[in-house]
Design a protein around this motif. Structure first.
Motif, PDB file in Angstrom:
ATOM      1  N   ASP A  83       8.828  -8.005   3.057  1.00 20.05           N
ATOM      2  CA  ASP A  83       8.146  -7.357   4.188  1.00 20.05           C
ATOM      3  C   ASP A  83       7.163  -6.272   3.762  1.00 20.05           C
ATOM      4  N   ALA A  84       6.905  -6.125   2.443  1.00 23.71           N
ATOM      5  CA  ALA A  84       5.899  -5.206   1.885  1.00 23.71           C
ATOM      6  C   ALA A  84       6.269  -3.731   2.053  1.00 23.71           C
ATOM      7  N   SER A  85       7.537  -3.447   2.403  1.00 23.66           N
ATOM      8  CA  SER A  85       7.926  -2.046   2.549  1.00 23.66           C
ATOM      9  C   SER A  85       8.245  -1.429   1.188  1.00 23.66           C
ATOM     10  N   CYS A  86       7.942  -0.138   1.047  1.00 27.34           N
ATOM     11  CA  CYS A  86       8.322   0.606  -0.160  1.00 27.34           C
ATOM     12  C   CYS A  86       9.700   1.197   0.088  1.00 27.34           C
ATOM     13  N   VAL A  87      10.692   0.736  -0.673  1.00 26.91           N
ATOM     14  CA  VAL A  87      12.077   1.139  -0.407  1.00 26.91           C
ATOM     15  C   VAL A  87      12.515   2.348  -1.226  1.00 26.91           C
ATOM     16  N   VAL A  88      11.873   2.566  -2.370  1.00 27.31           N
ATOM     17  CA  VAL A  88      12.236   3.695  -3.229  1.00 27.31           C
ATOM     18  C   VAL A  88      10.975   4.227  -3.893  1.00 27.31           C
ATOM     19  N   THR A  89      10.861   5.546  -4.004  1.00 29.13           N
ATOM     20  CA  THR A  89       9.820   6.172  -4.816  1.00 29.13           C
ATOM     21  C   THR A  89      10.479   7.123  -5.797  1.00 29.13           C
ATOM     22  N   PHE A  90      10.186   6.945  -7.090  1.00 29.74           N
ATOM     23  CA  PHE A  90      10.712   7.832  -8.126  1.00 29.74           C
ATOM     24  C   PHE A  90       9.644   8.860  -8.483  1.00 29.74           C
ATOM     25  N   LYS A  91      10.018  10.121  -8.500  1.00 28.75           N
ATOM     26  CA  LYS A  91       9.095  11.182  -8.907  1.00 28.75           C
ATOM     27  C   LYS A  91       9.738  11.992 -10.020  1.00 28.75           C
ATOM     28  N   GLY A  92       8.926  12.421 -10.966  1.00 33.16           N
ATOM     29  CA  GLY A  92       9.430  13.189 -12.100  1.00 33.16           C
ATOM     30  C   GLY A  92       8.446  13.237 -13.248  1.00 33.16           C
ATOM     31  N   HIS A  93       7.671  12.155 -13.417  1.00 27.90           N
ATOM     32  CA  HIS A  93       6.642  12.168 -14.458  1.00 27.90           C
ATOM     33  C   HIS A  93       5.530  13.156 -14.105  1.00 27.90           C
ATOM     34  N   LYS A  94       4.887  13.696 -15.132  1.00 25.31           N
ATOM     35  CA  LYS A  94       3.778  14.634 -14.936  1.00 25.31           C
ATOM     36  C   LYS A  94       2.420  13.980 -15.180  1.00 25.31           C
ATOM     37  N   GLU A 141       0.835  -1.197   0.000  1.00 22.89           N
ATOM     38  CA  GLU A 141       0.000   0.000   0.000  1.00 22.89           C
ATOM     39  C   GLU A 141       0.868   1.245   0.000  1.00 22.89           C
ATOM     40  N   GLY A 142       0.502   2.221  -0.825  1.00 21.96           N
ATOM     41  CA  GLY A 142       1.288   3.446  -0.890  1.00 21.96           C
ATOM     42  C   GLY A 142       0.981   4.297  -2.110  1.00 21.96           C
ATOM     43  N   HIS A 143       0.529   3.669  -3.202  1.00 23.59           N
ATOM     44  CA  HIS A 143       0.111   4.457  -4.364  1.00 23.59           C
ATOM     45  C   HIS A 143      -1.209   5.163  -4.075  1.00 23.59           C
ATOM     46  N   VAL A 144      -1.370   6.345  -4.673  1.00 28.28           N
ATOM     47  CA  VAL A 144      -2.648   7.043  -4.657  1.00 28.28           C
ATOM     48  C   VAL A 144      -3.298   6.797  -6.024  1.00 28.28           C
ATOM     49  N   PHE A 145      -4.582   6.492  -6.047  1.00 25.30           N
ATOM     50  CA  PHE A 145      -5.294   6.143  -7.291  1.00 25.30           C
ATOM     51  C   PHE A 145      -4.822   4.786  -7.823  1.00 25.30           C
ATOM     52  N   ASP A 146      -5.107   4.531  -9.093  1.00 25.58           N
ATOM     53  CA  ASP A 146      -4.904   3.202  -9.663  1.00 25.58           C
ATOM     54  C   ASP A 146      -3.423   2.838  -9.785  1.00 25.58           C
ATOM     55  N   VAL A 147      -3.129   1.544  -9.575  1.00 22.67           N
ATOM     56  CA  VAL A 147      -1.818   0.992  -9.927  1.00 22.67           C
ATOM     57  C   VAL A 147      -1.967   0.387 -11.321  1.00 22.67           C
ATOM     58  N   ASN A 148      -1.220   0.890 -12.278  1.00 17.92           N
ATOM     59  CA  ASN A 148      -1.390   0.467 -13.675  1.00 17.92           C
ATOM     60  C   ASN A 148      -0.522  -0.718 -14.069  1.00 17.92           C
ATOM     61  N   CYS A 149       0.629  -0.884 -13.428  1.00 19.96           N
ATOM     62  CA  CYS A 149       1.547  -1.923 -13.875  1.00 19.96           C
ATOM     63  C   CYS A 149       2.444  -2.332 -12.723  1.00 19.96           C
ATOM     64  N   CYS A 150       2.849  -3.585 -12.728  1.00 21.37           N
ATOM     65  CA  CYS A 150       3.803  -4.056 -11.722  1.00 21.37           C
ATOM     66  C   CYS A 150       4.533  -5.268 -12.291  1.00 21.37           C
ATOM     67  N   ARG A 151       5.744  -5.467 -11.805  1.00 18.10           N
ATOM     68  CA  ARG A 151       6.535  -6.618 -12.250  1.00 18.10           C
ATOM     69  C   ARG A 151       7.600  -6.912 -11.198  1.00 18.10           C
ATOM     70  N   PHE A 152       8.005  -8.178 -11.139  1.00 19.12           N
ATOM     71  CA  PHE A 152       9.106  -8.561 -10.269  1.00 19.12           C
ATOM     72  C   PHE A 152      10.441  -8.232 -10.930  1.00 19.12           C
ATOM     73  N   PHE A 153      11.413  -7.834 -10.120  1.00 20.86           N
ATOM     74  CA  PHE A 153      12.788  -7.779 -10.582  1.00 20.86           C
ATOM     75  C   PHE A 153      13.285  -9.220 -10.772  1.00 20.86           C
ATOM     76  N   PRO A 154      14.385  -9.407 -11.516  1.00 18.35           N
ATOM     77  CA  PRO A 154      14.872 -10.775 -11.761  1.00 18.35           C
ATOM     78  C   PRO A 154      15.125 -11.579 -10.488  1.00 18.35           C
ATOM     79  N   SER A 155      15.432 -10.912  -9.375  1.00 16.05           N
ATOM     80  CA  SER A 155      15.683 -11.626  -8.121  1.00 16.05           C
ATOM     81  C   SER A 155      14.434 -12.303  -7.572  1.00 16.05           C
ATOM     82  N   GLY A 156      13.255 -11.809  -7.958  1.00 10.26           N
ATOM     83  CA  GLY A 156      12.010 -12.339  -7.412  1.00 10.26           C
ATOM     84  C   GLY A 156      11.681 -11.840  -6.019  1.00 10.26           C
ATOM     85  N   LEU A 157      12.529 -10.983  -5.465  1.00 10.32           N
ATOM     86  CA  LEU A 157      12.331 -10.493  -4.097  1.00 10.32           C
ATOM     87  C   LEU A 157      11.877  -9.042  -4.054  1.00 10.32           C
TER      88      LEU A 157
END
Length: 277
Positions: A50-61, A16-32
């Motif tokens: 552990d379901a933690s959000c470790v990084v958030t990228f901002k820049g898109h409009k 949990e952490g996105h506001v509004f719809d989540v459009n896409c998701c994928r695993f990294f090659p590690s699967g973790l």
């Protein structure tokens, strides 16, 4: 977003952490680790453990519609409604650059290794040392303005621009020179990067939007807005239908070994077990 135990359908994590719809998701090659993009214009990296959000990228409009992971995942690519495709450095959670700014929503992105015969051009300035694995890679953009765009990922130089029959929703690479892209009016274009002016072939099964394309064994899997989902094998003429979705759109297909997963507007994730094809 939810992470499930595939073998028994047990819910393991809620991200949990996105506001509004989540459009896409994928695993990294590690699967973790999980990469997600949402309508809040944010790109997030999560720990599946552990379901933690470790990084958030901002820049898109605008909302992020698709992502791609470069090599092992030091860098990722995002495509957005704001018309830009961006390259990100996961380690420093920073944008390494705008790869393309096409003035039209980017509905799908794909990264693929280029065949040696393809000229990807040279970068106008030397790439950041934080760019890892971008050399000899192509970036494919499925655009809302009926254009399919291919660039050198490191060089940012154009490889081709193909105009289709309708908005492009999705795209994938089949090999170092063959690719697929699907349109809103139901066409699946197969193109050869070495001679992209005319398609190798156009597959049209119905007028429903092509929503997802995925390279699979000797062929590919496609899903459409009328609930159809099918595997094309062996020189693109042997079909296997995946049933169950009725007439609700099948938004996305994913595979793991002999398993195929689909997500549908009816709220169900379906798992198909394949015998040897």
């Amino acid at each position: 977003m939810k992470i499930w135990q595939a073998s028994n359908g047990e819910l393991r994590r809620v991200l949990e952490g996105h506001v509004f719809d989540v459009n896409c998701c994928r695993f990294f090659p590690s699967g973790l680790v999980v990469l997600s993009g949402g309508m809040d214009a944010q790109l997030k990296i999560w720990s599946a453990e552990d379901a933690s959000c470790v990084v958030t990228f901002k820049g898109h409009k605008g909302g992020i519609l698709d992502t791609a992971i470069v090599d092992r995942g030091r860098n990722v690519v995002s495509g957005s409604r704001d018309g830009t495709a961006r390259l990100w450095d996961c380690g420093r959670s920073a944008c390494l650059g705008v790869i393309a700014d096409c003035g039209s929503s980017i509905n799908g992105v794909a990264v693929g290794a280029a065949d040696n015969s393809i000229n990807l051009g040279s970068p106008e300035q030397s790439p950041s040392e934080r760019e890892v694995g971008t050399e000899s890679k192509m970036l494919l953009l499925a655009r809302e303005d009926k254009k399919l765009q291919c660039l050198g990922l490191q060089s940012r130089q154009p490889v081709f621009l193909f105009v289709g029959s309708d908005a492009f929703n999705c795209c994938t690479f089949l090999s170092g020179f063959l690719l697929l892209a699907g349109t809103q009016d139901g066409n699946i274009y197969q193109l050869d990067v070495r001679s992209p002016r005319a398609p190798v072939q156009v597959i049209h099964r119905s007028g429903a939007p092509v929503l997802s394309l995925l390279n699979f064994r000797d062929g590919f899997i496609a899903s459409q807005g009328d609930g159809s989902c099918f595997i094309v094998q062996q020189d693109l003429d042997y079909l296997i239908e995946l049933t169950g979705a009725d007439c609700d759109p099948v938004f996305k297909v994913a595979t793991w070994e002999k398993q195929i997963y689909t997500c549908c507007r009816d709220g169900l994730v379906r798992r198909y077990q394949l015998s040897d094809l």
